[in-house]
Design an enzyme around this catalytic site. Structure first.
Site, PDB file in Angstrom:
ATOM      1  N   HIS A 239      22.904  10.612   1.558  1.00  0.00           N
ATOM      2  CA  HIS A 239      23.254   9.207   1.753  1.00  0.00           C
ATOM      3  C   HIS A 239      22.621   8.643   3.019  1.00  0.00           C
ATOM      4  CE1 HIS A 239      26.070   5.842   2.728  1.00  0.00           C
ATOM      5  NE2 HIS A 239      26.165   5.729   1.412  1.00  0.00           N
TER       6      HIS A 239
ATOM      7  N   VAL B  12      32.213  -7.002  14.134  1.00  0.00           N
ATOM      8  CA  VAL B  12      31.363  -6.244  13.221  1.00  0.00           C
ATOM      9  C   VAL B  12      30.768  -7.208  12.204  1.00  0.00           C
ATOM     10  CG1 VAL B  12      31.311  -4.446  11.431  1.00  0.00           C
ATOM     11  CG2 VAL B  12      32.697  -4.116  13.488  1.00  0.00           C
TER      12      VAL B  12
ATOM     13  N   ASP C 261       0.851  -1.217   0.000  1.00  0.00           N
ATOM     14  CA  ASP C 261       0.000   0.000   0.000  1.00  0.00           C
ATOM     15  C   ASP C 261       0.868   1.241   0.000  1.00  0.00           C
ATOM     16  OD1 ASP C 261       0.825   0.148   2.678  1.00  0.00           O
ATOM     17  OD2 ASP C 261      -1.157   0.556   3.502  1.00  0.00           O
TER      18      ASP C 261
ATOM     19  N   ASP D 249      30.658 -11.011   6.030  1.00  0.00           N
ATOM     20  CA  ASP D 249      30.110 -12.055   6.892  1.00  0.00           C
ATOM     21  C   ASP D 249      28.830 -12.645   6.305  1.00  0.00           C
ATOM     22  OD1 ASP D 249      31.940 -12.001   9.217  1.00  0.00           O
ATOM     23  OD2 ASP D 249      31.245  -9.938   9.371  1.00  0.00           O
TER      24      ASP D 249
ATOM     25  N   ASP E 153      32.541  20.641   8.452  1.00  0.00           N
ATOM     26  CA  ASP E 153      31.163  21.007   8.771  1.00  0.00           C
ATOM     27  C   ASP E 153      30.758  22.276   8.022  1.00  0.00           C
ATOM     28  OD1 ASP E 153      28.739  20.740   9.943  1.00  0.00           O
ATOM     29  OD2 ASP E 153      29.335  21.465  11.920  1.00  0.00           O
TER      30      ASP E 153
ATOM     31  N   ASP F 119      25.984   8.392   9.761  1.00  0.00           N
ATOM     32  CA  ASP F 119      26.101   8.685   8.336  1.00  0.00           C
ATOM     33  C   ASP F 119      26.153  10.199   8.131  1.00  0.00           C
ATOM     34  OD1 ASP F 119      25.484   8.369   5.346  1.00  0.00           O
ATOM     35  OD2 ASP F 119      25.361   6.306   6.061  1.00  0.00           O
TER      36      ASP F 119
ATOM     37  N   PRO G   6       9.118  12.959   5.454  1.00  0.00           N
ATOM     38  CA  PRO G   6       7.823  12.417   5.883  1.00  0.00           C
ATOM     39  C   PRO G   6       7.780  10.900   5.982  1.00  0.00           C
ATOM     40  CG  PRO G   6       7.707  13.316   3.651  1.00  0.00           C
ATOM     41  CD  PRO G   6       9.014  13.769   4.231  1.00  0.00           C
ATOM     42  N   ASP G   7       8.666  10.200   5.307  1.00  0.00           N
ATOM     43  CA  ASP G   7       8.677   8.743   5.417  1.00  0.00           C
ATOM     44  C   ASP G   7       9.567   8.259   6.551  1.00  0.00           C
ATOM     45  OD1 ASP G   7       7.075   6.947   4.165  1.00  0.00           O
ATOM     46  OD2 ASP G   7       8.505   6.379   2.619  1.00  0.00           O
TER      47      ASP G   7
ATOM     48  N   SER H 135      26.370   0.076   0.992  1.00  0.00           N
ATOM     49  CA  SER H 135      25.684   0.968   1.931  1.00  0.00           C
ATOM     50  C   SER H 135      24.218   0.625   2.033  1.00  0.00           C
ATOM     51  CB  SER H 135      25.813   2.424   1.471  1.00  0.00           C
ATOM     52  OG  SER H 135      27.001   3.007   1.900  1.00  0.00           O
TER      53      SER H 135
ATOM     54  N   ILE I 251       8.792   1.765   2.265  1.00  0.00           N
ATOM     55  CA  ILE I 251       8.740   1.243   3.631  1.00  0.00           C
ATOM     56  C   ILE I 251      10.109   0.684   3.953  1.00  0.00           C
ATOM     57  CG2 ILE I 251       7.952  -1.029   2.875  1.00  0.00           C
ATOM     58  CD1 ILE I 251       6.238  -1.191   5.385  1.00  0.00           C
TER      59      ILE I 251
END
Length: 884
Positions: free
Chosen positions: A405, A514, A303, A537, A376, A338, A354-355, A581, A423
């Site tokens: 990203h 990891v 949906d 892995d 920065d 990230d 919004p998602d 990623s 989703i």
């Protein structure tokens, strides 16, 4: 432009740099300066290219078609260019540029053949001068193998062509191989009985007599001329009448009349052709052509609107896992370390994407932006320079859209189920954005270590997602990760394995505590760029823009949240990307689902279940796939100790047919494995699914289910989709949701399937040197290539494009795709200067124009030379690609 690999870095400000392990694309803008020259290259219908040419291998972008199991499907009529070599080495091109060839001894294709169909293969070698120890003739072979592998026919020994072979109607494998000698290019052509001129893949060079021409005069000019008047008018030494208005003429250059062109130097041949071209321009001449030599022809033998495009979820059985974990990861925290997250303004009061908004969790008063001052740029939005409490992604300050990203990664891990967009894997989890990558998607190890140390002490965080890499084996970073791991009782750390296609250890993915995640495409095959070996892995969907393995008519990209900031206006978007990623947050999201149904679960539990095969599908091999592809349903079963609600699942979870492969098998699995499951009905919603070999009754998980499709009468230019529905029940689950298996049938005739290989587009000088002045690289998209050149010096150029499949530094050689403006074989000058030139159109093909089309043979043409380097050894021109 798209750089070759993301997970690369160097040293700046005494800190190791790191970058996101994702892909480019999405969120771009067409605004900006108009290029000096731009246009489109179209290609011939049903053109294909070998998946592992030397140029692909050089870039680590090669696919695999080396066995019957991964045969590359061709349509019924096709022209496919390829490359093979029995060994590796270096060409001696006579320049300082380095061009190498790579071992690639076999290519396998699959195709439908019928009586009267023809197969042609033509072999092309690099110039003899390119081999310092002398050329060695290649030893190619072509075998045609029946689909059931009961018959095998050798059609090619040596370098001969094949035509008119008789086949019973059916599916066959075509195996092209080499057993020795130098590297070579080839063009494989499949043609139906009625097709004509299928083998014109080389410039024809018929023999002719040097310094002679056949000239036909216009009737009004010299119809009554004698030999003497012709000699005087044409400035030639001899003239012989051939009746009518045609004459055989010879100029006096001292060259023996008997010298065949094939036995003479290239210069002598070119001189003769140049002279004949001058004769053709005379106003009294109707035609002029070489005095060709002929020989007897003796034969010697959801949906959410975007959910339908999120192919990655059915691939890992996620929809079934959601049935077992209806809370969708609620209460589990995923720290996405990230570039930060998209806000409609990066100021602290801005609204999140919004998602993602419903799932974003920030911690008041806590530093969540760890980017140090030198990287920065968010001070223009009111944040302090350097570390602060606002983890919004400020973009990159450029006029066109930035690389959001972290927003894309967060959407994969935990995009909300809100009837908008797509989703995420764990749609109810908490997403904690932690900004560690600053301007240009670059960060340093000090910032990352500080962020991980902070996360180690936060109870709100259960899993840390690191879709980044490029670091060396930093002991300080490993110590921070081990602190978060806390002897297996703390945070699970998940990292992208890297996109260089190498087996060299990539950090942080290769650290012991990891979970390093490699990437696969829509068919579960390792993505061409994905690293292998100690950094992997397990694997998860990461996409591959060069493939449409799931046959949905679009490239295998991962669709997720994105943004644009053109002109400083921040707008939420969605984009398709590829990369490890994108693979890593699939695993982070699955962990969140597992922990939501088993709150006591620890990272140590995850590693133990991974080691025993309880979380993944069986891998084809462990070097490329680690423990295998994450299986969300198996993971949920492990988390619940085999006490999940009764679920029936299929492996593979989707079926794909291509008109060549018309039978597929799948197996059924029960969760829990001890459950009693009874199939009550099997149905499908198509007319072309012929049979499904599954009977009603108790499920036998040891048996394979065979699905057969019937393609008779179907339109090969169409893509067909259907669904097999298996209804079932069990004592514990009398109203279980039916198992739906998506089925796709695609013949491969859509524009997206067209691919003539990576094209190098050149602006070439118009003098005799034909020097490459400017160069760019483009890949096929939607059946064509788009190119553009900026800042080109005014002047005259030839515009050409083509492949370099054998990686010898020349494009447009015989056997390679080639485009010349405006027509192949007849290049004309273009003038750059003044107004920009746009809409320029070329056509590329492995075929070559005939002599009739060109008007004259093209003797001595060896292609156009590439620029291997830009002059700066750190900026290899040949690795630059454009998405224009």
């Amino acid at each position: 432009m798209v750089k070759r690999g993301w997970c690369t870095g160097g040293v700046a400000a005494f800190a190791v740099l790191l970058s996101g392990c994702g892909g480019g694309g999405g969120g771009g803008s067409s605004d900006g300066p108009v290029p000096d020259l731009s246009g489109v290259i179209a290609m011939e219908s049903r053109t294909r290219t070998d998946l592992d040419t030397a140029d692909d291998i050089r870039l680590g972008l090669n696919g695999s078609n080396d066995s019957l199991n991964d045969a590359q499907a061709l349509p019924g009529t096709a022209v496919a260019g390829g490359y093979l070599s029995a060994s590796s080495g270096r060409y001696d091109t006579g320049t300082q540029d380095v061009f190498e060839y790579f071992q690639e001894p076999v290519d396998v294709y699959s195709a439908k053949l019928a009586p009267g169909d023809r197969i042609s293969i033509q072999i092309f070698e690099s110039p003899e001068s390119f081999f310092p120890f002398g050329p060695q003739s290649p030893q190619p072979s072509l075998k045609v193998i029946s689909a059931d592998q009961t018959s095998e026919t050798d059609l090619l020994i040596g370098q001969s062509n094949v035509l008119g072979a008789e086949f019973e109607e059916g599916t066959y494998f075509l195996e092209v191989s080499t057993s020795g000698g130098d590297p070579f290019r080839y063009v494989l052509t499949l043609a139906s009985e009625g097709a004509t001129s299928v083998m014109n893949t080389r410039y024809t060079e018929p023999d002719f007599l040097l310094d002679e021409a056949i000239v036909t005069f216009k009737p009004s000019s010299m119809s009554q001329a004698d030999a003497g008047s012709v000699v005087r008018a044409m400035s030639v030494s001899q003239a012989h009448s051939l009746r009518g208005n045609s004459w055989r003429v010879r100029r006096n250059s001292g060259t023996p009349v008997s010298a065949f062109s094939g036995q003479s130097s290239e210069q002598l041949r070119e001189d003769t052709v140049t002279w004949i071209q001058a004769l053709r321009r005379r106003p009294d001449v109707a035609t002029a052509e070489p005095n060709y030599l002929y020989r007897a022809q003796q034969i010697q033998p959801g949906d959410d609107p975007l959910y339908s495009r999120q192919w990655n979820y059915p691939l890992i059985n996620l929809p079934l896992a959601w049935q077992v974990a209806p809370d969708g990861g609620a209460g589990v925290g995923i720290a996405v370390m990230d570039t930060g997250l998209f806000r409609n303004t990066p100021a602290a009061t801005g609204a999140w994407h919004p998602d993602l908004s419903a799932n974003v969790l920030t911690l008041p008063g806590q530093i969540m932006d760890y980017v140090s001052s030198e990287l920065d740029i968010d001070s223009r939005f009111g944040d302090p320079v350097g570390r602060d409490t606002n983890p919004a992604d400020p973009g990159d300050g450029k006029s066109q859209s930035s690389n959001f990203h972290g927003t894309h990664v967060a959407g994969v891990a935990g995009g909300a189920d809100n009837e908008s967009g797509g989703i995420g894997v764990a749609p109810n989890s908490d997403i904690l954005p932690v900004r560690v990558l600053g301007e240009g998607g670059v960060g340093n190890s000090a910032d990352l270590i500080a962020a991980i140390n902070w996360a180690a002490g936060r109870d709100e965080i259960d899993v840390i997602n690191l879709s980044l890499g490029g670091l060396g084996p930093s002991q300080s970073l490993e110590d921070a990760i081990d602190r978060a791991w806390n002897n297996g009782t703390g945070k699970l750390v998940v990292a992208a394995a890297g996109n260089q296609g190498t087996d060299e250890a990539t950090y942080p993915a290769a650290f012991a505590n990891v979970v390093g995640v490699g990437a696969v495409d829509g068919a579960g095959v390792r993505s061409s760029y994905s690293n292998i070996g100690p950094s992997v892995d397990l694997v998860a969907p990461g996409g591959d823009a060069s493939r449409d393995a799931n046959q949905d008519e679009v490239a295998d990209l991962i669709i997720s949240t994105w943004g644009s900031d053109d002109g400083g206006i921040f707008v939420p978007r969605y984009a398709g990307l590829q990369g490890t990623s994108m693979a890593a947050p699939h695993v982070s999201g699955v962990y969140a689902l597992m922990k939501s149904v088993r709150p006591s679960m620890t990272p140590d539990d995850f590693f133990n279940w991974l080691a025993t095969g309880q979380l993944t599908s069986e891998p084809p091999n462990r070097t490329e796939y680690g423990a295998g592809m994450i299986d969300a349903l198996k993971a949920m079963d492990a988390a619940q100790d085999g006490t999940t609600t009764t679920i029936l699942a299929a492996s593979p979870s989707v079926l794909q047919f291509n008109g060549v492969v018309n039978q597929q098998e799948f197996s059924l699995a029960k969760y829990p494995s001890t459950a009693s499951v009874n199939v009550t009905s099997v149905s499908d919603d198509s007319s072309w699914i012929e049979s499904v070999s599954l009977a009603t009754g108790q499920v036998d998980t040891s048996a394979s289910v065979r699905v057969t499709v019937d393609t008779a009468g179907l339109n090969e230019s169409e893509t067909y989709r259907a669904e097999i529905t298996i209804a079932y029940d069990s004592p514990d689950e009398p109203t279980a949701s039916p198992l739906a298996i998506p089925v796709t049938l695609q013949f491969g005739g859509s524009p997206d399937d067209l691919d003539a290989g990576r094209h190098y587009v050149l602006l070439v000088s118009t003098d005799d040197d034909r020097e490459t002045i400017a160069q760019t690289v483009v890949n096929a998209a939607e059946g064509r290539y788009r190119f553009a050149f900026d800042e080109v010096a005014p002047g005259e150029y030839f515009l050409v494009a083509g492949t370099d499949m054998d990686n010898n530094g020349l494009i447009c050689e015989n056997g390679e795709a080639c485009a010349e403006y405006p027509v192949n074989g007849l290049p004309e000058k273009i003038v750059i200067g003044g107004e920009p030139l746009s809409g320029v159109t070329l056509n590329t093909s492995f075929r070559r124009p005939t002599i009739a089309a060109m008007g004259m043979p093209r003797y001595g043409f060896e292609g156009y030379r590439l620029k291997a380097e830009s002059g700066n050894q750190d900026e290899p021109v040949r690795q630059v690609e454009t998405d224009r």
